[in-house]
Design an enzyme around this catalytic site. Structure first.
Site, PDB file in Angstrom:
ATOM      1  N   ASP A 108       0.872  -1.158   0.000  1.00 45.87           N
ATOM      2  CA  ASP A 108       0.000   0.000   0.000  1.00 45.87           C
ATOM      3  C   ASP A 108       0.925   1.228   0.000  1.00 45.87           C
ATOM      4  OD1 ASP A 108      -1.528   2.131   0.922  1.00 45.87           O
ATOM      5  OD2 ASP A 108      -2.875   0.781   2.036  1.00 45.87           O
ATOM      6  N   LYS A 138       0.726  11.662 -17.046  1.00 40.95           N
ATOM      7  CA  LYS A 138      -0.219  12.753 -17.144  1.00 40.95           C
ATOM      8  C   LYS A 138      -1.589  12.319 -16.610  1.00 40.95           C
ATOM      9  CE  LYS A 138      -2.906  12.903 -20.879  1.00 40.95           C
ATOM     10  NZ  LYS A 138      -3.640  11.661 -21.109  1.00 40.95           N
ATOM     11  N   LYS A 198       6.272  10.568 -30.011  1.00 49.16           N
ATOM     12  CA  LYS A 198       5.851  10.061 -31.332  1.00 49.16           C
ATOM     13  C   LYS A 198       6.766  10.625 -32.405  1.00 49.16           C
ATOM     14  CE  LYS A 198       0.893   9.556 -30.388  1.00 49.16           C
ATOM     15  NZ  LYS A 198       0.233   8.409 -30.980  1.00 49.16           N
ATOM     16  N   GLU A 253     -10.955  10.295 -32.326  1.00 47.10           N
ATOM     17  CA  GLU A 253     -10.948   8.847 -32.125  1.00 47.10           C
ATOM     18  C   GLU A 253     -12.323   8.307 -32.462  1.00 47.10           C
ATOM     19  OE1 GLU A 253      -7.651   8.058 -28.722  1.00 47.10           O
ATOM     20  OE2 GLU A 253      -9.429   9.148 -28.081  1.00 47.10           O
ATOM     21  N   HIS A 309      -1.519  16.964 -25.102  1.00 50.50           N
ATOM     22  CA  HIS A 309      -1.113  16.555 -26.454  1.00 50.50           C
ATOM     23  C   HIS A 309      -1.322  17.674 -27.492  1.00 50.50           C
ATOM     24  CE1 HIS A 309      -1.032  12.816 -24.429  1.00 50.50           C
ATOM     25  NE2 HIS A 309      -2.167  12.303 -24.830  1.00 50.50           N
TER      26      HIS A 309
HETATM   27  C1  BG6 Z   1      -4.034   9.332 -23.994  1.00 51.52           C
HETATM   28  C2  BG6 Z   1      -5.444   9.549 -23.560  1.00 51.52           C
HETATM   29  O1  BG6 Z   1      -3.168  10.241 -23.346  1.00 51.52           O
HETATM   30  O2  BG6 Z   1      -3.935   9.542 -25.390  1.00 51.52           O
HETATM   31  C3  BG6 Z   1      -6.388   8.623 -24.312  1.00 51.52           C
HETATM   32  O3  BG6 Z   1      -5.567   9.318 -22.165  1.00 51.52           O
HETATM   33  C4  BG6 Z   1      -6.184   8.769 -25.796  1.00 51.52           C
HETATM   34  O4  BG6 Z   1      -7.741   8.887 -23.977  1.00 51.52           O
HETATM   35  C5  BG6 Z   1      -4.712   8.633 -26.152  1.00 51.52           C
HETATM   36  O5  BG6 Z   1      -6.929   7.728 -26.423  1.00 51.52           O
HETATM   37  C6  BG6 Z   1      -4.457   8.968 -27.614  1.00 51.52           C
HETATM   38  O6  BG6 Z   1      -3.120   8.687 -27.918  1.00 51.52           O
HETATM   39  P1  BG6 Z   1      -2.744   7.599 -29.000  1.00 51.52           P
HETATM   40  O7  BG6 Z   1      -1.266   7.561 -29.009  1.00 51.52           O
HETATM   41  O8  BG6 Z   1      -3.364   6.310 -28.560  1.00 51.52           O
HETATM   42  O9  BG6 Z   1      -3.353   8.091 -30.267  1.00 51.52           O
END
Ligand code: BG6
Length: 479
Positions: A103, A156, A190, A224, A248
């Site tokens: 814990d 994050k 990336k 997405e 991002h």
């Molecule tokens: C993450 C988010 O930081 O980034 C997710 O928490 C999101 O919700 C993701 O789907 C998108 O990143 P990637 O690299 O999967 O396109």
């Protein structure tokens, strides 16, 4: 500004966290969580294959797993995420793993971690745990005397607004120096995101036109085509703004908008991005649209009365010589028609010409596609065959890779953390500036508007760009 002074003092002192060799152990808190299952074990395996994982890995979590349990979960996670497995590399990676159960609020857990670290002198602690536990764990590490030469990687979101980001940082700084804290934003790991600064600054055709004289506006889309899935509990407490925009999307804009880095110094790019963020005006709640996809309230672990946004769109402004008067639009969300992430600079429209049937040509677009199929495209206009109208003539480059050869984001970032390379981690000053920019939208979020799945969010998102533009159709592979 409150951060700047303390950073300089830290740099001058270089007492803790000074790296003279690669880390000799990686300890991962939250090893039983979803992120580890989806990303971390795969990253460790790929690092092993690439010869980048050279130290033991200690997993820490509350679950009653033991070393064998951890190895079993790690094996299953790699098998679920990697198609062609190199059995020898997998066994070598598994052999590095050991487990500490505990814990995080119990001092005894950190004593067990200490014992598991053995003689290691320069650990990296990776905290993939709920944000509310960051400071508890860092304090536990400090109390156990484990941080003197350590780096701590923090997942994050760093804080949930400006004030909490400052508070969290203050708490971490009671134990750690700034340069020991590696705030992760996987987008920065990336390859196509890193490509943005290369394309911008290595091409003397682009740099002279990359400003308000020639660019009318910029659009970022992070879309997405799936919902929140099994992450209802986490997602409902953050929403699109905190999940992908404050981090991002703004980091991508930082690379689009910053001045050229002027030296090889690891802080050079981070300094330039910071200057760009500082020039950004605090966002205007009147230029902000929030949406929630139909069916979100039925997602497991989502509050049935939730007003969390699964879509957000906004307009930002930057007050500097390069960008004054150029709107930056961002839209991001779940359950949209495509999975795509891109940024487009839209150039000014040419004047009416005596060619092309008296029609004004459409503006040129420069698009950087982060995914799918990373690449860049310049949309030009040419003469249509056998007609005197304009037709698009695109210059495209796909950043083709040898499949599997490039490090994936977590692999790159964990590798950098182990080698003490800070460039791709976000400094506190930039974290604070990006929270400052979006803070008015958190204070006055406005209503959350419903939208149907497979649409580009509520109609109001279209109104947001009216008067300047329309949202560009994403550049999809094969179009
Ligand atoms: C993450 C988010 O930081 O980034 C997710 O928490 C999101 O919700 C993701 O789907 C998108 O990143 P990637 O690299 O999967 O396109």
């Amino acid at each position: 500004m409150r951060f700047g002074g303390s950073l300089r003092a830290t740099m001058a002192k270089r007492t803790k966290g000074h790296v003279d060799k690669a880390a000799d152990v990686l300890a991962i808190f939250g090893i039983s969580g979803d992120l580890a299952k989806k990303m971390t074990f795969r990253a460790l395996y790929r690092m092993q294959c690439a010869g980048m994982l050279k130290c033991p890995v200690v997993g820490v979590a509350l679950d009653d797993w033991g070393d064998d349990g951890l190895r079993k979960h790690a094996r299953e996670a790699v098998e679920a995420t990697v198609t062609k497995i190199d059995g020898e590399a997998l066994e070598a990676m598994l052999a590095r793993l050991s487990y500490v159960q505990g814990d995080y609020s119990d001092d005894a857990t950190f004593e067990r971690v200490k014992a598991a670290l053995g003689d290691a002198e320069q650990p990296v602690f990776y905290l993939e745990i709920p944000p509310s536990l960051f400071s508890t764990v860092v304090k536990g590490l400090g109390k156990a005397g484990l941080v003197d030469r350590a780096h701590v990687v923090i997942e994050k979101p760093f804080g949930h607004d400006l004030e909490s980001a400052r508070e969290l940082n203050d708490e971490l700084r009671e134990v750690l120096e700034e340069e020991q804290i590696l705030r992760i934003d996987h987008y920065l790991g990336k390859e196509p995101v890193m490509d943005i600064s290369y394309m911008r600054f290595a091409n003397s055709t682009l740099e002279p036109v990359w400003n308000r004289e020639h660019i009318s506006h910029v659009q970022v889309t992070i879309a997405e085509n799936f919902g929140v899935g099994g992450r209802g509990h986490f997602y409902d407490s953050v929403g699109a703004m905190r999940d992908v925009i404050q981090n991002h999307a703004l980091q991508v804009l930082g690379l689009i908008g910053m001045e050229p880095p002027s030296s090889n110094d690891p802080d050079s790019i981070r300094d330039q991005k910071l200057a760009f963020f500082k020039a950004m005006r605090a966002a205007d709640p009147k230029r902000y649209v929030r949406g929630q996809y139909d069916g979100y309230l039925e997602v497991k672990d989502v509050d049935p009365k939730s007003t969390t946004e699964t879509f957000a769109a906004m307009r930002l402004e930057v007050d500097n010589w390069r960008w004054s008067g150029v709107p930056f639009f961002i839209r991001a969300g779940k359950c949209l028609p495509e999975k795509t992430s891109e940024v487009t600079a839209v150039f000014r429209r040419p004047p009416l010409l005596g060619i092309g049937h008296g029609k004004t040509p459409e503006p040129n677009h420069m698009t950087f596609r982060i995914e799918p199929e990373p690449g860049a495209r310049m949309r030009l206009w040419a003469k249509a065959a056998a007609d005197e109208s304009f037709e698009s003539a695109d210059l495209e480059v796909l950043f083709e890779r040898v499949p599997g050869a490039d490090p994936e984001p977590y692999e790159r970032l964990l590798g950098d953390a182990l080698n003490g390379v800070h460039t791709l981690f976000t400094r506190q000053d930039a974290i604070e500036e990006t929270w400052r920019v979006v803070q008015p939208l958190l204070d006055e979020p406005g209503p959350v508007l419903p939208y149907a799945k497979d649409t580009w969010g509520p109609e109001e998102a279209q109104h947001l760009v009216q008067g300047t533009t329309a949202w560009a159709d994403p550049w999809l592979p094969g179009t």
